[in-house]
Design a protein around this motif. Structure first.
Motif, PDB file in Angstrom:
ATOM      1  N   ALA A  36       0.830  -1.211   0.000  1.00  0.00           N
ATOM      2  CA  ALA A  36       0.000   0.000   0.000  1.00  0.00           C
ATOM      3  C   ALA A  36       0.864   1.260   0.000  1.00  0.00           C
ATOM      4  O   ALA A  36       0.555   2.229  -0.708  1.00  0.00           O
ATOM      5  N   VAL A  37       1.939   1.257   0.760  1.00  0.00           N
ATOM      6  CA  VAL A  37       2.841   2.412   0.780  1.00  0.00           C
ATOM      7  C   VAL A  37       3.481   2.588  -0.594  1.00  0.00           C
ATOM      8  O   VAL A  37       3.556   3.709  -1.121  1.00  0.00           O
ATOM      9  N   ALA A  89       3.932   5.679  -5.580  1.00  0.00           N
ATOM     10  CA  ALA A  89       3.868   5.704  -7.044  1.00  0.00           C
ATOM     11  C   ALA A  89       2.810   6.701  -7.516  1.00  0.00           C
ATOM     12  O   ALA A  89       3.036   7.441  -8.486  1.00  0.00           O
ATOM     13  N   GLU A  90       1.651   6.741  -6.837  1.00  0.00           N
ATOM     14  CA  GLU A  90       0.613   7.711  -7.187  1.00  0.00           C
ATOM     15  C   GLU A  90       1.126   9.138  -6.992  1.00  0.00           C
ATOM     16  O   GLU A  90       0.893  10.013  -7.829  1.00  0.00           O
ATOM     17  N   ALA A  91       1.834   9.370  -5.897  1.00  0.00           N
ATOM     18  CA  ALA A  91       2.393  10.701  -5.634  1.00  0.00           C
ATOM     19  C   ALA A  91       3.426  11.072  -6.700  1.00  0.00           C
ATOM     20  O   ALA A  91       3.448  12.211  -7.179  1.00  0.00           O
ATOM     21  N   ASP A  92       4.255  10.120  -7.085  1.00  0.00           N
ATOM     22  CA  ASP A  92       5.248  10.376  -8.141  1.00  0.00           C
ATOM     23  C   ASP A  92       4.578  10.776  -9.451  1.00  0.00           C
ATOM     24  O   ASP A  92       5.126  11.566 -10.220  1.00  0.00           O
ATOM     25  N   VAL A 149      -5.469  13.781  -4.049  1.00  0.00           N
ATOM     26  CA  VAL A 149      -6.868  14.127  -3.806  1.00  0.00           C
ATOM     27  C   VAL A 149      -6.982  15.638  -3.933  1.00  0.00           C
ATOM     28  O   VAL A 149      -6.110  16.385  -3.487  1.00  0.00           O
ATOM     29  N   SER A 150      -8.068  16.091  -4.507  1.00  0.00           N
ATOM     30  CA  SER A 150      -8.235  17.531  -4.718  1.00  0.00           C
ATOM     31  C   SER A 150      -8.361  18.270  -3.387  1.00  0.00           C
ATOM     32  O   SER A 150      -8.837  17.730  -2.392  1.00  0.00           O
TER      33      SER A 150
END
Length: 75
Positions: A47-48, A53-56, A61-62
């Motif tokens: 999960a981390v 990877a999403e942050a990269d 989230v808006s």
């Protein structure tokens, strides 16, 4: 190791895997409290990694959604 703990561990060998994993999680939490070092489970590590990877990729989230959530949870 005391007798009760030894018996629980012996019985745990017959438990479903999900229950064994739950017991292991409790043990990790106790170990972390005693040593100050927390060892992530494979699921937590995954999960981390996914979150990083999403942050990269710039996937966040808006600000509007965060503000709305804050309003609902602040009393």
């Amino acid at each position: 190791m005391n007798r009760i703990l030894k018996e629980v561990i012996e019985h745990a060998e017959t438990w479903p895997l999900e229950d064994q994993e739950e017991l292991a999680e409790y043990a990790r939490e106790i170990e972390a409290r005693r040593t100050g070092i927390y060892t992530m489970s494979d699921d937590e590590r995954s999960a981390v990694g996914k979150g990083l990877a999403e942050a990269d990729r710039g996937e966040f989230v808006s600000d509007e959604l965060i503000s709305e959530t804050d309003k609902r949870h602040s009393g």
